[in-house]
Design an enzyme around this catalytic site. Structure first.
Site, mmCIF file in Angstrom:
data_model
loop_
_atom_site.group_PDB
_atom_site.id
_atom_site.type_symbol
_atom_site.label_atom_id
_atom_site.label_comp_id
_atom_site.label_asym_id
_atom_site.label_seq_id
_atom_site.Cartn_x
_atom_site.Cartn_y
_atom_site.Cartn_z
ATOM 1 N N ASN A 140 -7.485 4.348 9.332
ATOM 2 C CA ASN A 140 -7.046 3.099 9.945
ATOM 3 C C ASN A 140 -7.198 3.093 11.461
ATOM 4 O O ASN A 140 -7.361 2.047 12.064
ATOM 5 C CB ASN A 140 -5.603 2.790 9.547
ATOM 6 C CG ASN A 140 -4.690 3.982 9.676
ATOM 7 O OD1 ASN A 140 -4.888 5.004 9.009
ATOM 8 N ND2 ASN A 140 -3.694 3.883 10.536
ATOM 9 N N GLY A 189 -2.568 -5.859 0.148
ATOM 10 C CA GLY A 189 -3.016 -7.247 0.304
ATOM 11 C C GLY A 189 -3.248 -7.657 1.750
ATOM 12 O O GLY A 189 -4.258 -8.280 2.078
ATOM 13 N N THR A 238 9.857 -8.242 -11.805
ATOM 14 C CA THR A 238 9.128 -9.493 -11.989
ATOM 15 C C THR A 238 8.051 -9.622 -10.914
ATOM 16 O O THR A 238 8.288 -9.349 -9.750
ATOM 17 C CB THR A 238 10.103 -10.685 -11.929
ATOM 18 O OG1 THR A 238 11.073 -10.497 -12.958
ATOM 19 C CG2 THR A 238 9.387 -12.006 -12.147
ATOM 20 N N GLN A 284 -7.879 0.589 3.923
ATOM 21 C CA GLN A 284 -8.770 0.073 4.969
ATOM 22 C C GLN A 284 -10.195 -0.147 4.474
ATOM 23 O O GLN A 284 -10.990 -0.777 5.168
ATOM 24 C CB GLN A 284 -8.789 1.029 6.165
ATOM 25 C CG GLN A 284 -7.497 1.062 6.956
ATOM 26 C CD GLN A 284 -7.190 -0.255 7.666
ATOM 27 O OE1 GLN A 284 -8.067 -1.108 7.845
ATOM 28 N NE2 GLN A 284 -5.946 -0.433 8.054
ATOM 29 N N GLY A 310 0.824 -1.212 0.000
ATOM 30 C CA GLY A 310 0.000 0.000 0.000
ATOM 31 C C GLY A 310 0.853 1.256 0.000
ATOM 32 O O GLY A 310 0.523 2.249 -0.669
ATOM 33 N N THR A 311 1.937 1.223 0.733
ATOM 34 C CA THR A 311 2.817 2.390 0.808
ATOM 35 C C THR A 311 3.381 2.738 -0.565
ATOM 36 O O THR A 311 3.413 3.912 -0.960
ATOM 37 C CB THR A 311 3.966 2.104 1.804
ATOM 38 O OG1 THR A 311 3.397 1.755 3.077
ATOM 39 C CG2 THR A 311 4.874 3.305 1.959
ATOM 40 N N CYS A 327 5.067 4.820 21.926
ATOM 41 C CA CYS A 327 6.173 5.219 22.781
ATOM 42 C C CYS A 327 7.358 5.599 21.903
ATOM 43 O O CYS A 327 8.110 4.757 21.454
ATOM 44 C CB CYS A 327 6.543 4.079 23.712
ATOM 45 S SG CYS A 327 7.627 4.583 25.040
HETATM 46 C C1 LIG Z 1 -1.649 -0.478 6.296
HETATM 47 C C2 LIG Z 1 -1.956 0.790 5.613
HETATM 48 C C3 LIG Z 1 -1.117 1.315 4.617
HETATM 49 C C4 LIG Z 1 0.191 0.681 4.254
HETATM 50 O O1 LIG Z 1 0.056 -0.533 3.559
HETATM 51 P P1 LIG Z 1 1.344 -1.477 3.473
HETATM 52 O O2 LIG Z 1 0.959 -2.552 2.519
HETATM 53 O O3 LIG Z 1 1.590 -1.994 4.863
HETATM 54 O O4 LIG Z 1 2.463 -0.637 2.965
HETATM 55 C C5 LIG Z 1 -1.484 2.474 4.005
HETATM 56 N N1 LIG Z 1 -2.619 3.105 4.331
HETATM 57 C C6 LIG Z 1 -3.456 2.652 5.267
HETATM 58 C C7 LIG Z 1 -4.718 3.385 5.554
HETATM 59 C C8 LIG Z 1 -3.161 1.481 5.941
HETATM 60 O O5 LIG Z 1 -3.985 1.031 6.887
#
Ligand SMILES: *Cc1c(COP(=O)(O)O)cnc(C)c1O
Length: 393
Positions: A158, A207, A244, A186, A76-77, A332
């Site tokens: 999230n 995923g 790939t 999310q 996602g990042t 923390c």
């Molecule tokens: C977990 C999350 C991400 C990051 O996804 P990754 O696959 O862990 O990089 C981005 N945005 C939100 C809202 C998330 O909850």
């Protein structure tokens, strides 16, 4: 390694999810016999390319997209970074970005580092939220400007599960020729999404937030949207993302999307009922507890609850003794307890932000688990408060 995961009461599904057994099963051939490279000319590789095409269709179907609009990434990042950096390269004279104060670090920290990354100076508007976590209505429209390159607003938060009106916001951006990205990590698989007639240009998926493995993601790119790749290399993904393919995980994500589509309607009732039982039970049984986030515009699986005058991390440690997994809204960092940027943006008082716990359920949670947590939490909070100098004051 044995994680003892059978004994765990896992209510931390916004952090990551269990890989569904059906997903593991779908992936296995691609970790064993079917190891061909999908780019190869031979039939052996071609079969693998066929499996990727099928996964692409399942993912597209879940969000009402065309298969050609799906680009596989590593997470996602990466999808978030790709969309935002692409827009800034597409419109090099437009150095204004609109986002919110409550984005995931994947967007938040990227926006904080844009100047260093690109060597250009940017203007960032971070939309404020109200006490219930919803955006302030007029602020968005007023911020849209001639030099705005892209708007990036998450579909669902999230930490609180609060849902933003991204479809309406995307229309307002499109009317002004501004690209619109949404981090829907999310939301996908939890609530219905149909991009068919939407104005959203980019949408990120991960995923591992919907019962597929970690390390695979998707960037949806609307047909016709100008796009400049983030990772250059081979011609994979029609030249939109080199490297790939992570074949097994892509196949797993396809299977996970089909599962989500099959169960969504039923789960939106079942999980919501469990979450509501947990939420109203905790709020009723534990004095000085409160919900963080809008009551209804919220994901069906998420409840973020503050217990005043106790520390989130202490609560988590005591929950851990019963093998209950959740998250706290404080981290923390360098020895000082920093309340989360999301709760701070909502103006949650200090004493409540520190004692916030996020419960996030999934298709695998049961009523017995909710009952167990409802039985244990009051005692955990009462014991911690008995030791708290603030509580006794
Ligand atoms: C977990 C999350 C991400 C990051 O996804 P990754 O696959 O862990 O990089 C981005 N945005 C939100 C809202 C998330 O909850």
């Amino acid at each position: 390694m044995n994680c003892g995961s059978d004994k765990v009461i896992y209510m931390d599904n916004n952090a990551t999810t269990r890989v569904a057994p059906e997903v593991v099963e779908a992936m296995m051939p691609f970790l064993t016999d079917c190891y061909g490279n999908p780019s190869s000319m031979h039939t052996f590789g071609g079969q693998v390319a066929g499996a990727i095409a099928e996964a692409r269709e399942s993912i597209a179907a879940l969000i009402g997209a065309d298969p050609e609009e799906i680009v596989f990434t590593s997470c996602g990042t990466e999808s978030d970074s790709t969309a935002i950096l692409s827009a800034l390269q597409t419109y090099p004279d437009n150095r204004h970005v609109i986002t919110t104060r409550v984005e995931h670090p994947a967007v938040k920290n990227l926006c904080e580092n844009l100047d260093g990354l690109t060597g250009h100076k940017h203007r960032i508007t971070r939309l404020q939220v109200e006490a219930d976590g919803m955006l302030i209505p007029d602020q968005y429209e007023e911020s849209l400007s001639d030099d705005t390159a892209i708007v990036s607003v998450m579909w669902a938060n999230n930490e609180t599960g609060v849902i933003f009106p991204v479809e309406e916001m995307a229309v307002m951006a499109r009317d002004r020729g501004i690209l619109f990205h949404t981090d829907a990590v999310q939301a996908v698989g939890k609530i219905p999404i149909n991009l068919k007639d939407s104005a959203i240009d980019f949408l990120s998926i991960s995923g591992h937030k919907l019962h597929a493995p970690k390390g695979v993601g998707v960037l949806y790119i609307r047909k016709g949207t100008p796009f400049i790749p983030f990772i250059n290399g081979g011609h994979q993904e029609h030249g939109r993302r080199g490297g790939t393919e992570n074949v097994a995980s892509i196949v797993g994500l396809g299977r996970a999307c089909r599962l989500a589509a099959e169960k969504m309607e039923e789960e939106n009732v079942r999980v919501r009922r469990l979450r509501d039982k947990l939420e109203s039970g905790l709020l009723a049984k534990i004095p000085r507890s409160m919900l963080n986030g809008h009551k209804t515009s919220r994901l069906p699986n998420t409840a973020n609850i503050s217990f005043e005058f106790v520390e989130g991390e202490s609560i988590l440690l005591h929950m851990d003794k019963y093998n209950i997994c959740a998250s706290s809204g404080s981290a923390c960092t360098s020895g000082s307890l920093e309340p989360s940027h999301v709760l701070r943006a909502m103006g949650v008082p200090f004493t409540a932000a520190h004692g916030s716990i996020r419960f996030s359920l999934s298709v695998y949670n049961t009523e017995e688990e909710v009952d167990f947590v409802l039985e244990k939490m009051p005692e955990i909070i009462a014991n911690l408060r008995a030791m708290s100098p603030f509580w006794n004051d």
